[in-house]
Design a protein around this motif. Structure first.
Motif, PDB file in Angstrom:
ATOM      1  N   THR A  93      15.845   4.127   6.541  1.00 20.01           N
ATOM      2  CA  THR A  93      15.995   3.980   5.262  1.00 20.01           C
ATOM      3  C   THR A  93      14.729   3.586   4.513  1.00 20.01           C
ATOM      4  OG1 THR A  93      16.726   1.915   5.192  1.00 20.01           O
ATOM      5  CG2 THR A  93      18.443   3.356   5.312  1.00 20.01           C
ATOM      6  N   THR A  94      14.392   4.014   3.426  1.00 19.78           N
ATOM      7  CA  THR A  94      13.107   3.407   2.828  1.00 19.78           C
ATOM      8  C   THR A  94      13.489   3.188   1.399  1.00 19.78           C
ATOM      9  OG1 THR A  94      12.420   5.835   1.854  1.00 19.78           O
ATOM     10  CG2 THR A  94      12.036   5.366   4.134  1.00 19.78           C
ATOM     11  N   SER A  95      12.467   2.290   0.905  1.00 15.80           N
ATOM     12  CA  SER A  95      12.444   1.877  -0.430  1.00 15.80           C
ATOM     13  C   SER A  95      10.764   2.189  -1.099  1.00 15.80           C
ATOM     14  CB  SER A  95      12.831   0.567  -0.574  1.00 15.80           C
ATOM     15  OG  SER A  95      11.829  -0.268  -0.316  1.00 15.80           O
ATOM     16  N   GLU A  96      10.451   1.819  -2.085  1.00 15.31           N
ATOM     17  CA  GLU A  96       8.980   1.770  -2.447  1.00 15.31           C
ATOM     18  C   GLU A  96       7.856   1.350  -1.675  1.00 15.31           C
ATOM     19  OE1 GLU A  96       7.412   3.676  -4.267  1.00 15.31           O
ATOM     20  OE2 GLU A  96       8.812   4.648  -5.748  1.00 15.31           O
ATOM     21  N   VAL A  97       8.328   0.223  -1.223  1.00 14.26           N
ATOM     22  CA  VAL A  97       7.397  -0.845  -0.583  1.00 14.26           C
ATOM     23  C   VAL A  97       7.737  -1.095   0.890  1.00 14.26           C
ATOM     24  CG1 VAL A  97       6.112  -1.454  -2.302  1.00 14.26           C
ATOM     25  CG2 VAL A  97       8.137  -2.818  -1.372  1.00 14.26           C
ATOM     26  N   SER A  98       8.950  -0.529   1.349  1.00 15.19           N
ATOM     27  CA  SER A  98       9.332  -0.910   2.888  1.00 15.19           C
ATOM     28  C   SER A  98      10.161   0.253   3.389  1.00 15.19           C
ATOM     29  CB  SER A  98       9.958  -2.310   2.789  1.00 15.19           C
ATOM     30  OG  SER A  98      11.262  -2.178   2.122  1.00 15.19           O
ATOM     31  N   ASN A 102       0.849  -1.185   0.068  1.00  5.19           N
ATOM     32  CA  ASN A 102      -0.060  -0.243  -0.061  1.00  5.19           C
ATOM     33  C   ASN A 102       0.888   1.367   0.021  1.00  5.19           C
ATOM     34  OD1 ASN A 102      -2.036  -1.681   0.322  1.00  5.19           O
ATOM     35  ND2 ASN A 102      -2.520  -1.549   2.331  1.00  5.19           N
ATOM     36  N   MET A 103       2.095   0.906   0.359  1.00  9.07           N
ATOM     37  CA  MET A 103       3.137   2.222   0.145  1.00  9.07           C
ATOM     38  C   MET A 103       3.218   2.881  -1.187  1.00  9.07           C
ATOM     39  SD  MET A 103       6.360   1.671   2.814  1.00  9.07           S
ATOM     40  CE  MET A 103       7.326   3.181   2.072  1.00  9.07           C
ATOM     41  N   GLY A 148       1.101   9.770   2.979  1.00  9.57           N
ATOM     42  CA  GLY A 148       0.669   9.415   4.387  1.00  9.57           C
ATOM     43  C   GLY A 148       0.916   8.328   5.170  1.00  9.57           C
ATOM     44  N   PHE A 149       1.444   7.394   4.544  1.00  4.54           N
ATOM     45  CA  PHE A 149       2.040   6.026   5.222  1.00  4.54           C
ATOM     46  C   PHE A 149       3.007   6.236   6.292  1.00  4.54           C
ATOM     47  CE2 PHE A 149       4.168   2.030   5.583  1.00  4.54           C
ATOM     48  CZ  PHE A 149       3.214   1.293   5.835  1.00  4.54           C
ATOM     49  N   LEU A 150       3.762   6.894   5.920  1.00  7.66           N
ATOM     50  CA  LEU A 150       4.984   7.345   6.915  1.00  7.66           C
ATOM     51  C   LEU A 150       4.336   8.004   7.958  1.00  7.66           C
ATOM     52  CD1 LEU A 150       8.032   8.302   4.739  1.00  7.66           C
ATOM     53  CD2 LEU A 150       8.095   6.405   6.322  1.00  7.66           C
ATOM     54  N   ALA A 151       3.716   8.769   7.739  1.00  4.83           N
ATOM     55  CA  ALA A 151       3.031   9.878   8.808  1.00  4.83           C
ATOM     56  C   ALA A 151       2.211   8.936   9.746  1.00  4.83           C
ATOM     57  CB  ALA A 151       2.001  10.768   8.284  1.00  4.83           C
ATOM     58  N   GLU A 152       1.645   7.975   9.173  1.00  4.66           N
ATOM     59  CA  GLU A 152       0.973   6.996  10.072  1.00  4.66           C
ATOM     60  C   GLU A 152       1.670   6.303  11.045  1.00  4.66           C
ATOM     61  OE1 GLU A 152      -2.781   4.542   9.338  1.00  4.66           O
ATOM     62  OE2 GLU A 152      -2.381   5.285   7.319  1.00  4.66           O
ATOM     63  N   ILE A 153       2.915   5.777  10.437  1.00  3.93           N
ATOM     64  CA  ILE A 153       3.899   4.883  11.279  1.00  3.93           C
ATOM     65  C   ILE A 153       4.443   5.755  12.383  1.00  3.93           C
ATOM     66  CG2 ILE A 153       6.272   3.697  10.832  1.00  3.93           C
ATOM     67  CD1 ILE A 153       4.120   2.135   9.557  1.00  3.93           C
ATOM     68  N   PHE A 154       4.798   6.985  11.977  1.00  4.06           N
ATOM     69  CA  PHE A 154       5.689   7.847  12.936  1.00  4.06           C
ATOM     70  C   PHE A 154       4.489   8.226  14.054  1.00  4.06           C
ATOM     71  CE2 PHE A 154       8.859   8.015   9.760  1.00  4.06           C
ATOM     72  CZ  PHE A 154      10.001   7.779  10.773  1.00  4.06           C
ATOM     73  N   ASN A 155       3.286   8.313  13.659  1.00  7.36           N
ATOM     74  CA  ASN A 155       2.333   8.695  14.746  1.00  7.36           C
ATOM     75  C   ASN A 155       2.143   7.632  15.729  1.00  7.36           C
ATOM     76  OD1 ASN A 155       1.370  11.367  14.010  1.00  7.36           O
ATOM     77  ND2 ASN A 155      -0.074  10.556  12.635  1.00  7.36           N
ATOM     78  N   ILE A 156       2.197   6.324  15.498  1.00  5.99           N
ATOM     79  CA  ILE A 156       2.198   5.403  16.283  1.00  5.99           C
ATOM     80  C   ILE A 156       3.263   5.357  16.950  1.00  5.99           C
ATOM     81  CG2 ILE A 156       2.287   2.653  16.163  1.00  5.99           C
ATOM     82  CD1 ILE A 156       0.425   2.572  13.557  1.00  5.99           C
ATOM     83  N   LEU A 157       4.560   5.408  16.482  1.00  4.52           N
ATOM     84  CA  LEU A 157       5.545   5.149  17.192  1.00  4.52           C
ATOM     85  C   LEU A 157       5.752   6.571  18.159  1.00  4.52           C
ATOM     86  CD1 LEU A 157       8.328   4.508  14.226  1.00  4.52           C
ATOM     87  CD2 LEU A 157       7.541   2.984  16.374  1.00  4.52           C
TER      88      LEU A 157
END
Length: 449
Positions: free
Chosen positions: A343-348, A317-318, A323-332
């Protein structure tokens, strides 16, 4: 800027009578030292933390006896110290009562209250020792000025309140006496004792230095300065005589044990130099940490941080999603977790968490609640027992050939993750915990020897 020097002594510098007398000599050799910040005598904090975790009556009695023994060995060398003896006995009674409470139910607030006794006792003993040497010394409860929030175990100081209260309660006392105070404790709005996290004594010294507009902060430890890497890992490590704030902050952040990572922030804000030396060997010199140094080298030092966890998050879904990264950082963020490297790639996304320095309460960062929340969004992989090796330097992102110099010698090792370019002061490598020391030795040999 005033002519005041704030001096801080760690646990080994107040471990016993000989160490305390030695530290007193260091203090008295410089008339500009007006405020002394002390840790608990070596070993006491660990015993108190163990008591705070709750233990059976036999173990409890044994640990309290160990604390009594450490403090009484110092007390028994001090002449006419009846008043202090009564105070120490009263604190030991407190410790007994609190540790009985902890064996019924533990809490972070109770832990902080218990742990604070180590420094309250070491400072009382040090004042008595100075008075026995005819020095006008005054014991000061740092909780009167060090106001914090109520995040027990890792409380954040209120810098404005500290500055205002220090001018009111601390500054006037400096005229007539040498002030002896505690390292990593404070108090929250309701008056309950808090701690600033392990290693916070350095931070307290720098905060007081800032509040009093000091000329310098001296951190006295058992090592004469900051080295190119930990001399216990690499015996050939060289002492650095002068280092810039930014480099030293990077070293501290990435695990160099010599300074608490937050220590330098107040010093940087006020441009106050920090000196690091050995209380056991003052003549050996030390390292001066200051705003700017002349001709800073490309490679300055290597730092090693163990107990790292790598969290890899995969989600199709990435792909091109917002907004995917934002969701992850909100949870953390909702779990009070700060991310170190990413580090990021298209899907991870791969990110590292420092599980070594959780809090005085020793609670783990990776709760099942956190992993459940993350798993609802993506596939989560957790890899533990990794280590972070940070190469600290200057203008690393602009220099040519850094990659070849560093990665050329690391061919035999498996490197799990690399972070380079975000800061011109570091290049970070995540490696298996078992390879960490070998990686540091190899890099040090090629870059510094």
């Amino acid at each position: 800027m005033s002519n005041i020097v704030v001096a801080k002594f760690g646990g080994t510098s107040v471990a016993d009578s000989a160490a305390m007398n030695n530290s007193a000599n260091v203090v008295l050799s410089n008339p500009e030292v007006k405020v002394v910040v002390l840790s608990a005598s070596a070993g006491v904090t660990n015993l108190l933390v163990a008591l705070a975790e709750g233990c059976n009556p036999d173990l409890r009695t044994e640990k309290i006896e160990q604390i009594r023994h450490i403090q009484y060995q110092i007390l028994n060398t001090l002449p006419g110290s009846e008043v202090v003896r009564e105070e120490i006995d009263r604190m030991l009674e407190n410790i007994t009562t609190l540790s009985e409470a902890a064996s019924l139910a533990t809490s972070t607030a109770l832990t902080d209250e218990l742990v604070s006794h180590g420094e309250l006792m070491s400072t009382l003993l040090f004042v008595e020792l100075l008075r026995s040497r005819n020095v006008s010394a005054e014991w000061f409860d740092v909780r009167n000025v060090m106001k914090t929030n109520d995040r027990f175990g890792k409380a954040e100081p209120d810098v404005q309140a500290l500055c205002a209260l220090s001018k009111q309660h601390l500054q006037p006392r400096l005229e007539n006496a040498l002030i002896i105070t505690q390292g990593f404790i404070g108090s929250e709005s309701r008056g309950r004792t808090t701690t600033l996290g392990r290693g916070g004594s350095d931070y307290t010294a720098a905060l007081l230095g800032e509040a009093l507009n000091a000329k310098r902060v001296d951190i006295w430890t058992d090592v004469p300065g900051i080295y190119t890497t930990d001399p216990r890992v690499v015996p050939n490590a060289k002492r650095i005589d002068e280092i810039g704030f930014e480099e030293a902050a990077e070293m501290a952040t990435f695990g160099a044990k010599i300074l608490h990572p937050a220590t330098l922030i107040p010093a940087v804000r006020r441009d106050i130099p920090v000196f690091v030396g050995s209380s056991k060997d003052v003549s050996a010199g030390g390292t001066l940490v200051c705003n700017k140094t002349s001709q800073p080298p490309l490679f300055r030092a290597l730092a090693l941080r163990r107990k790292q966890t790598l969290l890899t998050l995969h989600s199709l879904n990435m792909l091109h999603a917002r907004g995917f990264l934002a969701e992850i950082f909100n949870i953390l963020a909702s779990h009070n977790i700060s991310v170190d490297l990413i580090t990021t790639s298209e899907v991870s996304i791969a990110l590292t968490l420092d599980t070594a320095g959780s809090s005085t309460c020793g609670t783990s960062l990776l709760s099942s609640a956190l992993l459940t929340e993350l798993s609802a969004l993506c596939r989560v992989e957790v890899e533990e027992n990794l280590a972070l090796v940070a190469l600290i330097g200057n203008e690393l992102a602009k220099a040519r050939g850094v990659g070849k110099e560093v990665f050329g010698v690391l061919e035999p090792f498996n490197i799990r993750m690399i972070s380079y370019g975000a800061s011109s002061h570091n290049l970070c490598l995540l490696v298996p915990g078992d390879d960490a020391e070998h990686v540091v030795k190899t890099l040090h040999h090629n870059l510094f020897e």
